[in-house]
Structure formats: C-alpha cells, structure tokens
Design a protein around this motif. Structure first.
Motif, short mmCIF file in Angstrom:
data_model
loop_
_atom_site.label_atom_id
_atom_site.label_comp_id
_atom_site.label_asym_id
_atom_site.label_seq_id
_atom_site.Cartn_x
_atom_site.Cartn_y
_atom_site.Cartn_z
N UNK A 157 -3.86 9.49 -0.76
CA UNK A 157 -3.08 8.79 0.76
C UNK A 157 -3.70 7.30 0.74
N UNK A 158 -2.85 6.25 1.84
CA UNK A 158 -3.46 5.17 2.23
C UNK A 158 -4.32 4.83 3.01
N UNK A 159 -4.36 3.63 3.94
CA UNK A 159 -4.77 3.19 5.43
C UNK A 159 -5.11 1.74 5.42
N UNK A 160 -4.75 1.30 6.04
CA UNK A 160 -4.45 -0.27 6.28
C UNK A 160 -5.75 -0.89 7.80
N UNK A 161 -6.45 -1.74 6.87
CA UNK A 161 -7.65 -2.47 7.75
C UNK A 161 -6.68 -3.21 8.72
N UNK A 162 -6.65 -2.43 10.19
CA UNK A 162 -5.87 -2.92 11.22
C UNK A 162 -6.60 -4.24 12.52
N UNK A 163 -8.06 -4.40 12.07
CA UNK A 163 -8.08 -5.53 12.67
C UNK A 163 -9.97 -6.10 11.77
N UNK A 165 -10.05 -10.41 10.33
CA UNK A 165 -9.73 -11.32 9.87
C UNK A 165 -8.23 -11.50 9.82
N UNK A 166 -7.52 -12.08 9.73
CA UNK A 166 -5.87 -11.76 8.57
C UNK A 166 -5.58 -11.26 7.51
N UNK A 167 -6.18 -12.03 6.93
CA UNK A 167 -7.07 -13.29 5.70
C UNK A 167 -7.31 -11.84 4.90
N UNK A 168 -8.71 -11.11 5.44
CA UNK A 168 -9.04 -10.59 4.48
C UNK A 168 -8.60 -8.81 5.08
N UNK A 169 -7.68 -9.40 5.78
CA UNK A 169 -7.35 -7.22 5.79
C UNK A 169 -7.32 -6.74 4.60
N UNK A 170 -7.78 -5.76 4.04
CA UNK A 170 -7.33 -4.80 2.95
C UNK A 170 -6.66 -3.23 3.09
N UNK A 171 -6.26 -2.66 2.40
CA UNK A 171 -5.13 -1.08 2.06
C UNK A 171 -6.08 -0.75 1.12
N UNK A 172 -7.08 0.33 1.84
CA UNK A 172 -7.40 1.46 1.11
C UNK A 172 -7.15 2.86 0.83
N UNK A 173 -7.42 2.81 -0.82
CA UNK A 173 -6.44 4.20 -1.30
C UNK A 173 -7.61 5.94 -1.12
N UNK A 174 -7.47 6.80 -1.35
CA UNK A 174 -8.80 7.26 -1.58
C UNK A 174 -7.79 8.61 -2.10
N UNK A 175 -8.01 10.09 -2.80
CA UNK A 175 -7.47 10.40 -3.53
C UNK A 175 -8.46 11.85 -4.12
N UNK A 176 -7.36 13.00 -4.02
CA UNK A 176 -8.06 14.12 -4.63
C UNK A 176 -6.90 14.52 -5.99
N UNK A 177 -7.52 15.03 -7.29
CA UNK A 177 -6.34 15.71 -7.56
C UNK A 177 -7.45 16.71 -8.63
N UNK A 193 -3.00 -7.09 3.17
CA UNK A 193 -1.76 -6.89 4.06
C UNK A 193 -1.32 -8.26 3.70
N UNK A 194 -2.20 -8.99 3.86
CA UNK A 194 -0.78 -10.60 4.00
C UNK A 194 0.35 -10.46 2.31
N UNK A 195 -0.44 -10.15 2.10
CA UNK A 195 0.86 -10.24 -0.22
C UNK A 195 1.68 -9.88 -0.01
N UNK A 196 1.95 -9.05 1.69
CA UNK A 196 3.22 -8.09 1.75
C UNK A 196 3.67 -6.90 0.54
N UNK A 197 4.13 -5.69 0.46
CA UNK A 197 5.54 -5.34 -0.43
C UNK A 197 4.85 -5.80 -1.93
N UNK A 198 5.16 -7.57 -2.16
CA UNK A 198 5.43 -7.35 -3.17
C UNK A 198 3.84 -7.76 -4.03
N UNK A 199 2.62 -8.30 -3.09
CA UNK A 199 1.54 -7.71 -3.78
C UNK A 199 0.96 -6.80 -3.29
N UNK A 200 1.79 -5.03 -3.15
CA UNK A 200 0.73 -4.34 -3.05
C UNK A 200 0.34 -3.55 -4.16
N UNK A 201 -0.46 -3.15 -5.00
CA UNK A 201 -1.24 -2.28 -5.93
C UNK A 201 -0.66 -0.62 -6.03
N UNK A 202 -0.55 -0.22 -4.78
CA UNK A 202 -0.30 0.52 -4.64
C UNK A 202 0.50 1.56 -5.24
#
Length: 216
Positions: A157-163, A165-177, A193-202
């Motif tokens: 799953x992924x969660x977004x940092x919503x608070x 500085x805009x430039x540093x807001x990050x998307x985080x992933x956690x997982x279990x297999x 988050x500022x990179x938008x869909x094109x820069x998404x590493x998911x």
C-alpha cells in the motif's frame, strides 16, 4: 496430489516468465539476484541489468533483514528522487511488529483490495486523524495493491505525506509478501508528490516485488 504439484509448477513458471517480460520492455538484459535473509528467507528477484544498484543483508543473514537500492534513478523515470530503496525484513507471519495492511483480503476474488470503511474505522482511533477533512484526504490518497509472485502472495500500500513543505512531500510504500510460515515485509519511499504521475516510482517498485521468488 502429484497433478496439483505439477500444475503449481507450471503456473509459477508462467508467472515468473511474465514478470521477466515486464523488465525486457525497457531492457535487453535482466539480472536474477538472490538475497539471503536467513532460514526459509532466501529470495530471488528480477532487476534490469541497465540499472546501477546494490543489494545486501547487513553482512549477516541471521539478522533476517536486507534491501535493494537503485542509484542513481534512471533518467527515464522522470523522478527528482536520488534513489529507490526497498528494505526487507523476513519474519514469521504472526510477528507482532510486521506492518499491518491498509486493505483487506477478498477470499472470493483471492486478492487484496482497498477497504475505505474498515480503514476509516481504524484511523479514527488515533488523535492524528481527528480532523474529518484530513481523514478523508488520507483515505482518498491511499492505494492498495495485490502482490502475486511466482510462489507467494501479499499486499503493498502507499500513503501520501499531506502536510509540510510542498517540495518535500513524499509517497511511502509498505508491503508484506507471505510464503509458507514467513512474511517478507518492508518499506520504501516511492516518489515525490510534486513529480506527478510521470515521476511516480510505484510501478517500478511493484515490478521488483512481483518478481520475488522464495528459494526455500
């Protein structure tokens, strides 16, 4: 029983071939890497030979930890992040500190999926989500992915940092297999988050996770 075992091997081989082809779309060569994290925690995964990367287990498989770092990020990924790192911890399924899923397992569909109602009830127990607007934004931004590998299944799953500085807001992933009695769990930063869909590493992280095969 033998026929079922043969069928499983055929299906597992097909899944592994599919994941290998995903990497061949962007690379003529792929590497099959192994990572030993202790008893019943030795894995193999696929990664493009075009990437510069490091893998490791801290020098001691008995610690049951490991990880992979891709550095630098390929230019084609359009990301302003310097690295993509996925950390691993291989423990028993019932280990109390394993990450908890944000979704639920649908037995009928045999897959993990997002469950907003259950997630809302869980988050409301924390004072951090007492603001209804923040709670709604958090749930809306969260994504749940089903992970099927050659011989295991789990979730990410992924969660977004919503608070902040805009430039540093990050998307985080956690997982279990999950495989047999083991759970291979971990974390990673998978985008700004500022990179938008094109820069998404998911998508790139999911390719690696879905190629993981337990070797014992």
């Amino acid at each position: 029983m033998l026929n079922k075992a043969i069928l499983f091997l055929i299906v597992a081989s097909f899944i592994y071939a599919v994941h290998a082809n995903e990497f061949k779309e962007n690379s003529n060569k792929i590497n099959y890497e192994t990572l030993d994290m202790g008893k019943s925690c030795k894995i193999r995964f696929i990664i493009s030979a075009n990437f510069k990367y490091q893998i490791g287990n801290g020098g001691n498989p008995k610690n049951n930890v490991g990880g992979i770092t891709i550095y630098p990020i390929p230019n084609a990924w359009k990301s302003n992040m310097d690295t993509l790192t996925l950390s691993f911890s291989c423990k028993e399924k019932n280990y109390i500190d394993n990450p908890q899923p944000s979704g639920i397992y649908d037995k009928k569909l045999e897959r993990w999926k997002k469950a907003p109602k259950e997630l809302r009830n869980y988050l409301k127990q924390s004072q951090d989500y007492s603001d209804p607007d923040f709670l709604n934004s958090t749930i809306a931004a969260m994504r749940v992915y089903d992970i099927k590998t050659p011989n295991a299944q789990g979730w990410a799953d992924t969660s977004d940092q919503l608070t902040g500085d805009d430039a540093g807001r990050t998307r985080y992933m956690s997982f279990c297999i999950y495989h047999a009695s083991k759970a291979l769990c971990g974390l990673g930063k998978v985008g700004l988050l500022r990179d938008g869909p094109r820069g998404d590493l998911v998508p790139h992280a999911l390719k690696i996770l879905r190629s993981i095969e337990f070797l014992e």
